[in-house]
Structure formats: structure tokens, C-alpha cells
Design an enzyme around this catalytic site. Structure first.
Site, PDB file in Angstrom:
ATOM      1  N   GLU A  58       0.820  -1.205   0.000  1.00  0.00           N
ATOM      2  CA  GLU A  58       0.000   0.000   0.000  1.00  0.00           C
ATOM      3  C   GLU A  58       0.859   1.263   0.000  1.00  0.00           C
ATOM      4  O   GLU A  58       0.563   2.239  -0.700  1.00  0.00           O
ATOM      5  CB  GLU A  58      -0.934   0.016   1.227  1.00  0.00           C
ATOM      6  CG  GLU A  58      -1.931  -1.124   1.263  1.00  0.00           C
ATOM      7  CD  GLU A  58      -1.442  -2.309   2.059  1.00  0.00           C
ATOM      8  OE1 GLU A  58      -2.252  -2.958   2.731  1.00  0.00           O
ATOM      9  OE2 GLU A  58      -0.215  -2.622   2.004  1.00  0.00           O
ATOM     10  N   THR A 202      22.029 -35.888   1.162  1.00  0.00           N
ATOM     11  CA  THR A 202      22.121 -35.126  -0.084  1.00  0.00           C
ATOM     12  C   THR A 202      23.386 -34.274  -0.105  1.00  0.00           C
ATOM     13  O   THR A 202      24.056 -34.150  -1.134  1.00  0.00           O
ATOM     14  CB  THR A 202      20.882 -34.237  -0.264  1.00  0.00           C
ATOM     15  OG1 THR A 202      19.722 -35.064  -0.394  1.00  0.00           O
ATOM     16  CG2 THR A 202      21.003 -33.357  -1.489  1.00  0.00           C
ATOM     17  N   SER A 304       9.895 -38.853   5.583  1.00  0.00           N
ATOM     18  CA  SER A 304       9.631 -38.455   6.970  1.00  0.00           C
ATOM     19  C   SER A 304       8.612 -37.336   7.039  1.00  0.00           C
ATOM     20  O   SER A 304       7.736 -37.327   7.910  1.00  0.00           O
ATOM     21  CB  SER A 304      10.933 -38.043   7.662  1.00  0.00           C
ATOM     22  OG  SER A 304      11.452 -36.841   7.115  1.00  0.00           O
TER      23      SER A 304
END
Length: 363
Positions: A58, A202, A304
Site C-alpha cells: 500500500e 544429499t 519423513s
């Protein structure tokens, strides 16, 4: 029952929603909001929440509208705030600008606002219309709403698999299952989330940078979250060597010299009180302001979160390859004993990138 929204109201709110989406993933802990100010059918001001959550939409739109805001209609994708935070209330700014009407898509669940912004506008004699574009606005800021009402961020699972749902060969080779166009699309996806989450497996297997490499992206770096219960992340990992420049959080149940050394290298160590790191994350991440988290690997982490019923959305990239049953599964064991117990999702959209496909799904 209120009358249906006019075509003009719907069109201007759609424009405001499009503006809000520009910085989705870069406004946390605040919501991504868009605002369009219209006078005599002409747009005189546009704004959207800026990087880091402020200035608010705004404020930006009113600055561009200037004196033309007087007597105009402001289309806002979320109820204007009414409390004094790091910036003055947007409701006060709209009142001071003498807008004649405010059209807001939905109310803000934040208890500091929650209807008070609307009440303040009405008390100042401004006409208020609620609910135009509500579904789109609620979907856009689902993560912000979850952080406020559920004390957790929105979790989305991103995976790239073969047709038979495998993310790698049995020996771990996974470069590359999908083609270059699909991989570029991943960067666009990352831009829309506050943080990227992986498991330590990973990190050890791929040594990913976990950054948003979308061309032209100028927002804040994505927070990198590594679930590492046994603190296996090496000091040489990219997420560690760049931790002083890019926010990196390791969630672990280990304490000791290695944790202290990682902290000294810029990594923020989040010590979980339970070995179940998935459960430990909810309130912790929400309390730190995160609203949208993209889970990128691997299968055990995906499983999980799926078992914990925490996956809200899925971005599933698929290549036209078959790896076979000896490959690594995209989602680890769920332990379901009958079909009605398995998680179900609805397909929102399917996109094609050359030979690869992307399914966007939601709970």
C-alpha cells in the site's frame, strides 16, 4: 448475501494478485501483498511488498499515486495492517491519502490485525468491500497463514524422477535425470520459497550449493536448512564454505566441538530436543519467520515429512526414463497398510519442458 463482484473489481484484483506474486519467497516473515489504486477507471498507482517484507504494498502504491489517491479505490490482496511495527499502519496511510474505497481480498489472521484494519477504514468513512479474489489470495499466502494459525511454514516437496519414481541409480548416480530446461525451471521454483531444505545424505552425495540461480533474481539468498542428526556435514561442503554469505542452518541433535567449529564458520546450529528432526522443525522455523520451505532431498527426508502429514504441495518433475526397482526411490517408506491411509494430492497444473513434465499438486 453480497452482490457478485463486478468485472472491473475482479480484473483490478487479479492485477493486484499478479503484483503480489512478484516477491513471493522474498518477503518473509511478512506476507506477499499487491495493491492497485484506481481512479475513474485508470490505474494511478501500483505497489507490492518489497524484499524483506517492507515497504508494504500500500505504501508503494500510494507513493506512486500521489495526490491522485484522493477519491480513488485501492485494491489490496490482504487486509491493510493496523498496528505499528517497523513501519506505520497501512490503514492509516490509506486514510491519510483520502481514498474513497478499499477492496480487500481477505482478512489478515495475524491477531495484531485480524479485522482491525477493516474496522479502522470503515470508522474513517471509507467504503470497504471484502472477498474479491479471496481464493487466489489465500493460496498465494498459504504459508504466511500457516505460520500464524498453525505455527509452521508451508512445506513443498520438489523431486525430479524417472517415470517409475526413482531419483538415482542404485550406485547413487543422478546427473542428470531431467533435461536442462526442466533444471532451469527448478531455479524459478526456488525463487518462490523462503528456504531450501535437504538431508545430510544429499549434502554428502551431491555437495549442492542450494542457491537460487534464476537469471535476474535480485532477492535475498534462500535460507539453507540441512537436517543432520549426527552432524555429518563436512567443513568442505559448499553450504559450509559459503555460510558467512548465505544463511545456513543445520538442525541436529549433536553438540560438541564440531558444532562449535561449524558455528565459527558461519553456520547457525539449531539443536533439536528430539531425534525426530522433522517434528522438531515446525515451531522452530515458524518462530524464525519462515513461511515457505522447499524440500529437495532426499527420499528419506521426503518420506519423513510425508509420514508426518506435513507436505502441503508437490512439484514433481518427471523424465521419460525408466531406472528400475534397484534405483533410489523419491519417497522413503511410509509404512501404510491399506490404500486409504496413503497421502493423496490434487493436480493443479501440468507443465511440459521438452521431454520432461512437471506436475504441480496440492493436498
Amino acid at each position: 448475501m453480497s452482490a457478485p463482484a463486478s468485472a472491473a473489481d475482479q480484473a483490478f484484483m487479479a492485477a493486484a494478485l499478479s503484483l503480489a506474486a512478484r516477491t513471493l519467497g522474498d518477503t518473509w516473515p511478512n506476507p506477499a501483498v499487491g495493491c492497485v489504486i484506481v481512479k475513474d477507471g485508470v490505474v494511478v498507482g501500483r505497489g507490492w511488498t518489497q524484499s524483506g517484507g517492507r515497504p508494504h504494498a500500500e505504501t508503494e502504491a500510494l507513493k506512486r499515486a500521489g495526490n491522485d489517491a484522493a477519491g480513488a479505490t485501492a485494491y489490496v490482496t490482504l487486509e491493510p495492517c493496523s498496528h505499528h511495527g517497523k513501519t506505520p499502519p497501512c490503514a492509516d496511510a490509506l486514510i491519510a491519502a483520502k481514498v474513497a474505497r478499499v477492496v480487500a481480498a481477505c482478512t489478515d489472521p495475524d491477531p495484531r490485525v485480524s479485522g482491525q484494519g477493516i474496522a479502522k477504514l470503515k470508522a474513517a468513512g471509507i467504503a470497504v468491500e471484502m472477498g474479491v479474489g479471496k481464493a487466489g489470495a489465500e493460496q498465494l499466502n498459504a504459508g504466511f497463514f500457516k505460520r500464524i494459525t498453525k505455527e509452521r511454514p508451508l512445506f513443498a516437496l520438489k523431486t525430479a524422477t524417472s517415470l517409475d519414481g526413482r531419483i538415482a541409480l542404485a550406485n547413487g548416480d543422478s546427473k542428470w535425470i531431467t533435461g536442462p530446461i526442466a533444471r532451469r525451471a527448478v531455479q524459478s521454483l526456488r525463487a518462490r520459497y523462503d528456504a531450501i531444505l535437504v538431508g545430510s545424505g544429499t549434502v554428502l552425495a551431491d555437495d549442492p550449493a542450494l542457491t537460487c540461480r534464476l537469471e535476474g533474481y535480485t532477492g535475498r539468498p534462500k535460507v539453507r536448512i540441512i537436517l543432520d542428526r549426527r552432524l555429518r556435514t563436512p567443513f568442505t561442503a559448499k553450504v559450509v564454505t559459503t555460510a558467512k554469505d548465505i544463511p545456513t542452518w543445520i538442525v541436529t541433535s549433536e553438540v560438541g566441538p564440531k558444532a562449535e567449529e561449524l558455528a565459527g564458520r558461519g553456520v547457525e546450529i539449531i539443536t533439536a530436543e528430539t531425534a525426530d528432526l522433522t517434528t522438531a522443525l515446525n515451531k522452530t522455523l515458524a518462530a524464525r519467520g519462515l513461511t515457505r520451505v522447499l524440500i529437495e532431498g532426499g527420499g528419506l527426508v521426503a518420506g519423513s515429512f510425508m509420514k508426518a502429514d506435513l507436505i502441503d504441495e508437490i512439484a514433481w518433475f518427471r523424465s521419460p526414463r525408466i531406472i528400475g526397482g534397484d534405483g533410489l526411490a523419491a519417497v522413503g517408506p511410509l509404512g501404510a497398510s491399506h490404500l486409504p491411509a496413503v497421502p493423496g494430492f490434487s493436480r493443479r497444473e501440468t507443465l511440459t519442458f521438452s521431454d520432461d513434465c512437471l506436475d504441480l499438486l496440492a493436498r
